[in-house]
Design an enzyme around this catalytic site. Structure first.
Site, short mmCIF file in Angstrom:
data_model
loop_
_atom_site.label_atom_id
_atom_site.label_comp_id
_atom_site.label_asym_id
_atom_site.label_seq_id
_atom_site.Cartn_x
_atom_site.Cartn_y
_atom_site.Cartn_z
CG ASP A 1 -2.16 0.98 1.11
OD1 ASP A 1 -3.26 0.36 1.09
OD2 ASP A 1 -1.72 2.08 1.05
CB THR B 1 -16.73 -0.17 -9.40
OG1 THR B 1 -18.03 0.64 -9.06
CG2 THR B 1 -15.83 0.31 -10.24
CG ASP B 2 -21.97 -0.65 -9.16
OD1 ASP B 2 -21.39 0.28 -8.91
OD2 ASP B 2 -23.10 -0.65 -8.38
CD GLU B 3 -19.15 4.32 -9.13
OE1 GLU B 3 -18.83 5.39 -9.87
OE2 GLU B 3 -19.34 4.29 -7.75
CE LYS C 1 -11.49 -0.22 -9.85
NZ LYS C 1 -10.56 -0.97 -8.91
CG HIS D 1 -24.90 12.42 -9.71
ND1 HIS D 1 -25.69 13.00 -8.54
CD2 HIS D 1 -24.80 11.10 -9.20
CE1 HIS D 1 -25.60 12.31 -7.64
NE2 HIS D 1 -25.05 11.17 -7.77
CG ASP E 1 -26.69 16.42 -9.50
OD1 ASP E 1 -26.15 15.51 -8.54
OD2 ASP E 1 -27.65 15.75 -10.47
CE1 TYR F 1 -12.93 4.08 -8.53
CE2 TYR F 1 -15.33 4.25 -8.73
CZ TYR F 1 -14.17 3.54 -8.29
OH TYR F 1 -14.41 2.43 -7.64
CB THR G 1 -2.95 7.74 -1.02
OG1 THR G 1 -4.04 6.90 -0.96
CG2 THR G 1 -2.51 6.72 -2.19
CB ALA H 1 -13.25 6.44 -17.84
P1 NAD Z 1 -9.90 3.49 -0.77
O1 NAD Z 1 -9.69 4.64 -1.47
O2 NAD Z 1 -10.49 3.25 0.60
O3 NAD Z 1 -8.53 2.62 -0.49
C1 NAD Z 1 -7.58 2.61 -1.61
C2 NAD Z 1 -6.23 2.32 -1.03
O4 NAD Z 1 -5.43 2.01 -1.97
C3 NAD Z 1 -5.62 2.86 -0.05
O5 NAD Z 1 -5.14 2.37 1.14
C4 NAD Z 1 -4.34 3.62 -0.77
O6 NAD Z 1 -3.46 4.04 0.12
C5 NAD Z 1 -4.03 2.57 -1.64
N1 NAD Z 1 -3.38 3.07 -2.84
C6 NAD Z 1 -3.90 4.01 -3.79
N2 NAD Z 1 -2.95 4.15 -4.69
C7 NAD Z 1 -1.94 3.28 -4.64
C8 NAD Z 1 -0.95 2.91 -5.35
N3 NAD Z 1 -0.55 3.60 -6.37
N4 NAD Z 1 -0.13 1.72 -4.90
C9 NAD Z 1 -0.51 1.15 -3.67
N5 NAD Z 1 -1.53 1.60 -3.08
C10 NAD Z 1 -2.43 2.61 -3.43
O7 NAD Z 1 -10.77 2.43 -1.53
P2 NAD Z 1 -11.74 1.43 -1.40
O8 NAD Z 1 -13.19 1.86 -1.09
O9 NAD Z 1 -11.27 0.37 -0.28
O10 NAD Z 1 -11.82 0.37 -2.74
C11 NAD Z 1 -11.07 -0.62 -2.84
C12 NAD Z 1 -11.15 -1.09 -4.27
O11 NAD Z 1 -12.42 -1.53 -4.20
C13 NAD Z 1 -10.95 -0.26 -5.32
O12 NAD Z 1 -10.26 -0.78 -6.49
C14 NAD Z 1 -12.23 0.31 -5.68
O13 NAD Z 1 -12.52 0.61 -7.14
C15 NAD Z 1 -13.19 -1.05 -5.58
N6 NAD Z 1 -14.52 -0.87 -5.20
C16 NAD Z 1 -14.70 -0.03 -4.05
C17 NAD Z 1 -16.15 0.33 -3.89
C18 NAD Z 1 -16.67 1.10 -2.79
O14 NAD Z 1 -17.90 1.43 -2.44
N7 NAD Z 1 -15.73 1.78 -2.04
C19 NAD Z 1 -17.22 -0.59 -4.38
C20 NAD Z 1 -16.92 -1.53 -5.62
C21 NAD Z 1 -15.45 -1.71 -5.82
P1 TYD Z 2 -20.32 8.10 -3.13
O1 TYD Z 2 -20.12 7.65 -1.68
O2 TYD Z 2 -19.19 9.28 -3.51
O3 TYD Z 2 -20.35 6.80 -4.06
P2 TYD Z 2 -20.37 6.84 -5.85
O4 TYD Z 2 -20.36 8.20 -6.44
O5 TYD Z 2 -19.23 5.97 -6.30
O6 TYD Z 2 -21.62 6.02 -6.10
O7 TYD Z 2 -22.08 8.46 -3.31
C1 TYD Z 2 -22.94 7.96 -3.25
C2 TYD Z 2 -24.02 8.63 -4.00
O8 TYD Z 2 -24.36 9.84 -3.02
C3 TYD Z 2 -23.77 9.22 -5.14
O9 TYD Z 2 -25.09 9.19 -5.69
C4 TYD Z 2 -23.46 10.60 -4.86
C5 TYD Z 2 -24.19 10.95 -3.61
N1 TYD Z 2 -23.54 12.05 -2.49
C6 TYD Z 2 -24.14 13.10 -2.10
O10 TYD Z 2 -25.42 13.23 -2.64
N2 TYD Z 2 -23.65 13.83 -1.19
C7 TYD Z 2 -22.41 13.71 -0.78
O11 TYD Z 2 -21.95 14.73 -0.26
C8 TYD Z 2 -21.68 12.79 -1.46
C9 TYD Z 2 -20.11 12.35 -1.02
C10 TYD Z 2 -22.43 11.81 -2.17
#
Ligand code: NAD
Ligand code: TYD
Length: 355
Positions: free
Chosen positions: A32, A133-135, A163, A293, A289, A159, A35, A161
């Site tokens: 890790d 991700t589903d995005e 992924k 979005h 917004d 983001y 960041t 794009a």
């Molecule tokens: P996060 O942002 O909380 O954590 C990312 C981690 O990666 C951090 O510890 C950061 O230090 C590390 N990192 C970033 N750049 C790096 C690099 N260049 N080299 C090494 N380490 C690095 O993210 P998260 O929410 O835990 O998501 C983890 C994964 O799951 C991501 O790939 C994300 O796309 C995917 N994902 C997240 C969600 C969600 O809802 N959070 C949903 C679906 C998929």
């Molecule tokens: P987020 O947690 O950023 O996840 P993602 O955009 O990856 O789905 O946001 C979840 C939803 O909530 C998204 O539709 C954007 C909305 N949102 C707000 O309405 N207010 C906020 O302050 C944030 C951070 C997100």
């Protein structure tokens, strides 16, 4: 035997590692970069556990990745490391391309070079699990069927794009070189250790502080919510029994509008903090917004359920209750992550958003 996890100090990665050591004593190496989103405090409970090795560095550092692979010879890599926040990708997409696309490329390319030299038996058993991700599938209309593994890619944010690009690389490395890779595409996670730039922890912390709860647009955007421990359980199943070359969608059957989510957080805080003079929902503020979005995400998780028997253990209601309780019980963690740099981000993202 050991596994290599990237991004294990972030939200999902740290939950995955903590769960891993409740079920296994197999060594795990955690690469890790730390960041703003990476927080070693998430893994404080593992201090002194010799099965956990922390390697501070970048997935894009090819020499480091090569050394780690040669030294630890992992049987699998679970690749979480990424820039993960849509709003940040709108303010500054370059870092998303650097880590999510170029970093992932370097990681899989070093992995391929090392994996190709393994004995046949180890090559067959190896897995590269790419957490996505589903995005990547874009946005749904209100009556569209949920995203399946056959849905076309249509990423809309920088983001998404980035992924999608990394998913394509992983797919191609399987198809061309035979790397035994699997991709998982999961819906929105929530739970302990989530950095409070994301919707649910941001709302919990703002509400506790009596600050406005900024809901983007009309609040009717829909997300499917999955508790992070259910996501981690799905990843463990895919790692153990998923088929190389396949994609598995992971979701919680928990579609909610953002307004519903924020109201649910407020209701739980009204219960936990009954002495507040007015209901927390009075803090809700509709703001400008997010550009581009996506309106709705929904996941059809039939395949992982049918093939691997995975189903979420938490409902949105049970998972959210636990999550709110966790943030209330961990004020030190919260104080640590809401530092000066965090406040700068909040200012940047929310300035000029009042509508
Ligand atoms: P996060 O942002 O909380 O954590 C990312 C981690 O990666 C951090 O510890 C950061 O230090 C590390 N990192 C970033 N750049 C790096 C690099 N260049 N080299 C090494 N380490 C690095 O993210 P998260 O929410 O835990 O998501 C983890 C994964 O799951 C991501 O790939 C994300 O796309 C995917 N994902 C997240 C969600 C969600 O809802 N959070 C949903 C679906 C998929
Ligand atoms: P987020 O947690 O950023 O996840 P993602 O955009 O990856 O789905 O946001 C979840 C939803 O909530 C998204 O539709 C954007 C909305 N949102 C707000 O309405 N207010 C906020 O302050 C944030 C951070 C997100």
């Amino acid at each position: 035997m050991s596994i290599l996890v990237t991004g294990g100090a972030g939200f999902i990665g740290s939950n995955f590692i903590l769960d891993w050591f409740t079920q296994s004593d197999e060594p795990l190496v955690n690469l890790d970069k730390l960041t703003y989103a990476g927080n070693p405090a998430n893994l404080a409970g593992l201090e002194g556990n010799p099965a956990h090795t922390f390697a501070h560095g970048d997935i894009g550092d090819r020499d480091l990745v090569r050394q780690l692979l040669e030294k630890h010879a992992p049987r699998a890599i679970v690749h979480f490391a990424a820039e993960s926040h849509v709003d940040r990708s709108i303010h500054g997409p370059a870092e998303f391309i650097r880590t999510n696309v170029v970093g992932s490329f370097r990681l899989i390319e070093e992995t391929r070079a090392w994996w190709q030299k393994l004995p046949q038996e180890n090559r067959d058993a190896f897995r590269f699990l790419h957490v996505s991700t589903d995005e990547v599938y874009g946005s749904l209309g209100p009556r569209d069927p949920a995203f399946s593994e056959a849905s076309p890619y249509a990423p809309n944010s920088p983001y998404a794009a980035s992924k999608a690009a990394s998913d394509h690389l992983v797919r191609a490395w399987h198809h061309t070189y035979g790397l035994p890779a699997i991709i998982t595409n999961c819906s929105n996670n929530y739970g302990p250790y989530q950095f409070p730039e994301k919707l649910i922890p941001l709302m919990i912390l703002n509400a506790l502080a009596g600050r406005p709860l900024p809901v983007y647009g009309d609040g009717a955007n829909v997300r499917d919510w999955l508790h992070v421990q259910d996501h981690c359980a799905a990843i463990r199943e895919v790692l153990a029994r998923g088929r190389p070359g396949e994609t598995y969608n992971i979701g919680g059957n928990g579609e909610k509008t953002n307004y519903e989510v924020v109201r649910a957080v407020c209701a739980l805080l009204d219960e936990a903090r009954p002495h507040r003079k007015s209901p927390h929902a009075e803090l809700i503020a509709f703001v400008k917004d997010r550009p581009g979005h996506d309106r709705r995400y929904a996941i059809d998780a039939t395949k992982i359920s049918r093939e691997l028997g995975w189903k979420p253990a938490e409902t949105f209601e049970s998972g959210l209750r636990k999550t709110v309780a966790w943030y209330l019980d961990n004020p030190e963690w919260v104080a640590h992550v809401t530092s000066g740099a965090y406040r700068k981000w909040i200012e940047l993202n929310y300035v000029n958003r009042e509508s």
